[in-house]
Design a protein around this motif. Structure first.
Motif, PDB file in Angstrom:
ATOM      1  N   GLN A   1       0.835  -1.205   0.000  1.00 28.29           N
ATOM      2  CA  GLN A   1       0.000   0.000   0.000  1.00 28.29           C
ATOM      3  C   GLN A   1       0.869   1.254   0.000  1.00 28.29           C
ATOM      4  N   GLN A   2       1.846   1.289   0.886  1.00 31.67           N
ATOM      5  CA  GLN A   2       2.747   2.447   0.987  1.00 31.67           C
ATOM      6  C   GLN A   2       3.549   2.648  -0.285  1.00 31.67           C
ATOM      7  N   ALA A   3       3.941   1.529  -0.906  1.00 33.39           N
ATOM      8  CA  ALA A   3       4.748   1.603  -2.126  1.00 33.39           C
ATOM      9  C   ALA A   3       3.891   1.830  -3.364  1.00 33.39           C
ATOM     10  N   GLY A   4       2.589   1.900  -3.180  1.00 35.15           N
ATOM     11  CA  GLY A   4       1.698   2.121  -4.307  1.00 35.15           C
ATOM     12  C   GLY A   4       1.578   0.938  -5.243  1.00 35.15           C
ATOM     13  N   LYS A   5       1.820  -0.268  -4.717  1.00 36.97           N
ATOM     14  CA  LYS A   5       1.691  -1.477  -5.520  1.00 36.97           C
ATOM     15  C   LYS A   5       0.327  -2.121  -5.270  1.00 36.97           C
ATOM     16  N   PRO A   6      -0.363  -2.544  -6.323  1.00 40.55           N
ATOM     17  CA  PRO A   6      -1.693  -3.114  -6.141  1.00 40.55           C
ATOM     18  C   PRO A   6      -1.634  -4.490  -5.478  1.00 40.55           C
ATOM     19  N   TRP A   7      -2.570  -4.745  -4.578  1.00 44.30           N
ATOM     20  CA  TRP A   7      -2.614  -6.066  -3.961  1.00 44.30           C
ATOM     21  C   TRP A   7      -4.002  -6.655  -4.118  1.00 44.30           C
ATOM     22  N   THR A   8      -4.038  -7.984  -4.236  1.00 37.76           N
ATOM     23  CA  THR A   8      -5.261  -8.730  -4.526  1.00 37.76           C
ATOM     24  C   THR A   8      -5.511  -9.748  -3.428  1.00 37.76           C
ATOM     25  N   LEU A   9      -6.762  -9.891  -3.035  1.00 39.43           N
ATOM     26  CA  LEU A   9      -7.136 -10.821  -1.964  1.00 39.43           C
ATOM     27  C   LEU A   9      -7.875 -12.033  -2.521  1.00 39.43           C
ATOM     28  N   ASP A  10      -7.433 -13.223  -2.124  1.00 38.57           N
ATOM     29  CA  ASP A  10      -8.192 -14.452  -2.383  1.00 38.57           C
ATOM     30  C   ASP A  10      -8.664 -14.986  -1.035  1.00 38.57           C
ATOM     31  N   PRO A  11      -9.949 -14.781  -0.716  1.00 40.07           N
ATOM     32  CA  PRO A  11     -10.478 -15.147   0.602  1.00 40.07           C
ATOM     33  C   PRO A  11     -10.923 -16.614   0.661  1.00 40.07           C
ATOM     34  N   VAL A  12      -9.975 -17.539   0.433  1.00 41.46           N
ATOM     35  CA  VAL A  12     -10.298 -18.977   0.339  1.00 41.46           C
ATOM     36  C   VAL A  12     -11.090 -19.461   1.566  1.00 41.46           C
ATOM     37  N   ALA A  13     -12.239 -20.042   1.298  1.00 41.17           N
ATOM     38  CA  ALA A  13     -13.041 -20.709   2.333  1.00 41.17           C
ATOM     39  C   ALA A  13     -13.405 -19.785   3.485  1.00 41.17           C
ATOM     40  N   VAL A  14     -13.493 -18.489   3.184  1.00 40.70           N
ATOM     41  CA  VAL A  14     -13.876 -17.540   4.224  1.00 40.70           C
ATOM     42  C   VAL A  14     -15.338 -17.794   4.615  1.00 40.70           C
ATOM     43  N   GLY A  15     -15.661 -17.487   5.821  1.00 38.94           N
ATOM     44  CA  GLY A  15     -17.044 -17.646   6.268  1.00 38.94           C
ATOM     45  C   GLY A  15     -17.098 -18.462   7.541  1.00 38.94           C
ATOM     46  N   ALA A  16     -16.931 -19.753   7.381  1.00 40.85           N
ATOM     47  CA  ALA A  16     -17.117 -20.646   8.524  1.00 40.85           C
ATOM     48  C   ALA A  16     -15.921 -20.660   9.469  1.00 40.85           C
ATOM     49  N   LEU A  17     -14.731 -20.398   8.957  1.00 35.89           N
ATOM     50  CA  LEU A  17     -13.528 -20.508   9.785  1.00 35.89           C
ATOM     51  C   LEU A  17     -13.152 -19.131  10.324  1.00 35.89           C
ATOM     52  N   THR A  18     -13.038 -19.030  11.625  1.00 39.60           N
ATOM     53  CA  THR A  18     -12.954 -17.732  12.300  1.00 39.60           C
ATOM     54  C   THR A  18     -11.686 -16.958  11.970  1.00 39.60           C
ATOM     55  N   LEU A  19     -10.532 -17.620  12.043  1.00 42.43           N
ATOM     56  CA  LEU A  19      -9.270 -16.899  11.874  1.00 42.43           C
ATOM     57  C   LEU A  19      -9.214 -16.174  10.539  1.00 42.43           C
ATOM     58  N   ARG A  20      -9.504 -16.904   9.467  1.00 44.45           N
ATOM     59  CA  ARG A  20      -9.412 -16.282   8.144  1.00 44.45           C
ATOM     60  C   ARG A  20     -10.521 -15.261   7.913  1.00 44.45           C
ATOM     61  N   THR A  21     -11.677 -15.513   8.494  1.00 41.99           N
ATOM     62  CA  THR A  21     -12.785 -14.582   8.308  1.00 41.99           C
ATOM     63  C   THR A  21     -12.466 -13.245   8.962  1.00 41.99           C
ATOM     64  N   GLU A  22     -11.977 -13.302  10.186  1.00 49.20           N
ATOM     65  CA  GLU A  22     -11.609 -12.061  10.865  1.00 49.20           C
ATOM     66  C   GLU A  22     -10.441 -11.373  10.159  1.00 49.20           C
ATOM     67  N   PHE A  23      -9.497 -12.167   9.671  1.00 45.96           N
ATOM     68  CA  PHE A  23      -8.341 -11.589   8.989  1.00 45.96           C
ATOM     69  C   PHE A  23      -8.762 -10.895   7.688  1.00 45.96           C
ATOM     70  N   CYS A  24      -9.620 -11.540   6.933  1.00 42.57           N
ATOM     71  CA  CYS A  24     -10.073 -10.923   5.679  1.00 42.57           C
ATOM     72  C   CYS A  24     -10.849  -9.636   5.965  1.00 42.57           C
ATOM     73  N   GLN A  25     -11.662  -9.645   7.000  1.00 47.01           N
ATOM     74  CA  GLN A  25     -12.383  -8.410   7.358  1.00 47.01           C
ATOM     75  C   GLN A  25     -11.402  -7.307   7.753  1.00 47.01           C
ATOM     76  N   GLN A  26     -10.285  -7.728   8.388  1.00 52.74           N
ATOM     77  CA  GLN A  26      -9.256  -6.761   8.768  1.00 52.74           C
ATOM     78  C   GLN A  26      -8.542  -6.186   7.538  1.00 52.74           C
ATOM     79  N   LEU A  27      -8.400  -7.011   6.518  1.00 51.37           N
ATOM     80  CA  LEU A  27      -7.685  -6.579   5.308  1.00 51.37           C
ATOM     81  C   LEU A  27      -8.534  -5.679   4.404  1.00 51.37           C
ATOM     82  N   LEU A  28      -9.836  -5.902   4.411  1.00 51.75           N
ATOM     83  CA  LEU A  28     -10.698  -5.213   3.442  1.00 51.75           C
ATOM     84  C   LEU A  28     -10.532  -3.691   3.421  1.00 51.75           C
TER      85      LEU A  28
END
Lengths: 261, 261, 261
Positions: free
Chosen positions: C91-118
């Motif tokens: 973000q600081q370097a102005g480089k685009p980043w892409t998110l693949d939210p694999v299996a997000v939803g039911a599993l807490t760790l990744r779900t909270e992490f993806c919400q944090q990244l959004l």
């Protein structure tokens, strides 16, 4: 340093035959991306791969393995600690270990770690020109994992590195070179498709580690490691439509390789 | 123990058909080297792989998965903690879990961890002869990940292990055997090329886990898991030039496998 | 939102040509299962993959890379910390980043992490319908890594997500859709075999990341990323016996792809 000599077919055949007979057990502490390919390359050559990564287990495994390869492609602090333990155990057990300094130079953790490893008597170092230049502290490294230099631009750095750490250095590219600081062997061949498949360099380092465990002239054996991969690459490239089918053809070529003695 | 019976084609066909219908979701906590191959083997059989590795997520995932496989090939202390959590969650959720004790015996961390897991009611254990002997504490294990024993040398150990922990044990090699401690099924077949490709054993353990989730005679289902892999291996070996092309042909064979009922 | 437009061949050809010219260096922080396949897909497209995973190194690497992809398939707490560092550095370097939210939803760790990244301004998000619905908090997610919804069921969620976070959302399935919240492009094609090979979705996310680094109309470029993969999938599926041989044919198709302008 004198001009490089060409590795002969007879030398290559001798080393390959010896490798197939000895079937060394190669302990691989390598990066996340090339695990399967590295294992399958070693298996196709009749060597045995073993990926043991826990620090304690890696130290124990030095007693069983014939060779160790350390590849810093996906290094973490925790992994570097386990690798250091493994290197020291290999050293104590008198087993040769080989360093692949992937993308060394620009990234601090791996650069400092490789500098820490260099005094621990590696049997061999295998890298592209940018990596060898960076390791010899003559350049800031490449762009990501790819070299921005031709192999022959790093020959002096390779020789200096070999002399300073009493090791063998393989600097690979369109032509591969292996040096102990005084002698140098050149190995032409290979295929541009090898740069379009992930892991050919990393797998070569594991193959170098395997060949470094053979009795006899280690410089010749390591040049043969490069030669075997180049030859299989050439053979595979002849019959394939692209880098996808190249992978299988390359492994098959390693499996069936016949070299005129 | 009586002599082993041969798994019949009809039994194999029944179990395979059931697997394709049920399409179990298999939670794989496996080693770094065989992740892709394991996933593709399960997909070719119409099962679904899911590699969830964080301790907390792995515990949650027990509620979704139909089966769990634990493979200690690249164990670390941290991974063993996550695996233990996952096994306990699977046990509580009534989901069958399968153990692959890769290279157990000589390496302390994995040996102690496998001994810790054994009382937690695995549905099945799948290993080569050296691993099964080591797990039954009748040998110090193999050389790296390869067996130094023939499968039939471990039949008594397999039966003892099955009885002691009330589980099923598959000891695989040139001939595979599956036992519950009293009955034993033998599954011949396969191809030597399967030992020249990394992950066929590890993938088999994931397939055993998948078949262990099916309703009905679990001994027969697990023997069928071995039989399906052996049959695909035979078919693939017929048409390929080496271990490189074997991988694709093997997955294709699993995909297209037709078994006469 | 208006009806989706079809991505034209000319648009696809334009973006693909640009990608091959620019050859972006894509920093991949992805899951354990798809590392090799992801790297080989990028290489076949003439992009360069680099899997740098240590937090400190990942932050440094933002200065070199042209794009970053974050894939939470085998997330751990430690990995999420490194990923977060990498995202902030990109973000600081102005480089685009892409998110693949694999299996997000039911599993807490990744779900909270993806919400944090959004809120950290992703250039793009690529997921299946279940993942996009879960990310937009309109569903509890899929079954494991597979979608239980058709892509068009998630179009409203995709548009809402795109608007809320000022990003582009690709929701992929039998037909792929890419939206910025007002415009929407549809990309039909592909092959059912793509769902029987692990990593096609994850590799697509890395390809989306690569295309997101191109100058020009990002919506069109990301639709082209989907189109390139669909086209290669169709071509590969025509000539293969199953998912095993599909992998090589797919990579070859990416390598040789010619698109009528």
């Amino acid at each position: 340093m004198t001009q490089p000599d060409l590795l002969s077919s007879a030398q290559l055949a001798h080393s390959l035959l010896l490798l197939r007979q000895q079937a060394p057990l190669v302990h691989c502490m390598t990066n996340d991306v090339v695990q399967t390919f590295t294992a399958n390359v070693l298996l196709a050559l009749r060597a045995s791969p073993a990926m043991v990564i826990d620090a304690q287990e890696a130290a124990q495994f030095a007693g069983f393995a014939d060779a160790l390869v350390i590849n810093v492609g996906t290094l973490t602090r925790e992994r570097s600690a386990a690798m250091l333990t493994a290197v020291k155990a290999a050293q104590q057990a008198g087993k040769p270990w080989t360093l692949d300094p992937v993308a060394v130079g620009a990234l601090t953790l791996r650069t400092e770690f490789c500098q820490q490893l260099l005094p621990l008597q590696p049997a061999a170092i295998r890298g592209n020109a940018s990596e060898i230049l960076a390791l010899a502290q003559q350049s800031a490294g490449g762009r990501g994992v790819d070299s921005v230099h031709q192999a022959d631009a790093a020959l002096d750095a390779a020789a200096a590195l070999a002399q300073r750490y009493r090791t063998l250095v393989a600097v690979t590219g369109e032509v591969d070179y292996v040096t102990d600081g005084s002698r140098m062997l050149a190995i032409p061949g290979g295929s541009p498709l090898m740069t379009r498949v992930v892991g050919t360099g990393c797998a070569l380092s594991a193959v170098v580690a395997a060949f470094a465990s053979l009795p006899g002239d280690r410089l010749q054996h390591i040049a043969a490691a490069c030669g075997v991969m180049a030859l299989a690459g050439e053979q595979a490239a002849r019959s394939v439509a692209g880098p996808g089918s190249f992978v299988a053809a390359f492994i098959d070529a390693l499996w069936t390789l016949e070299v005129a003695v």
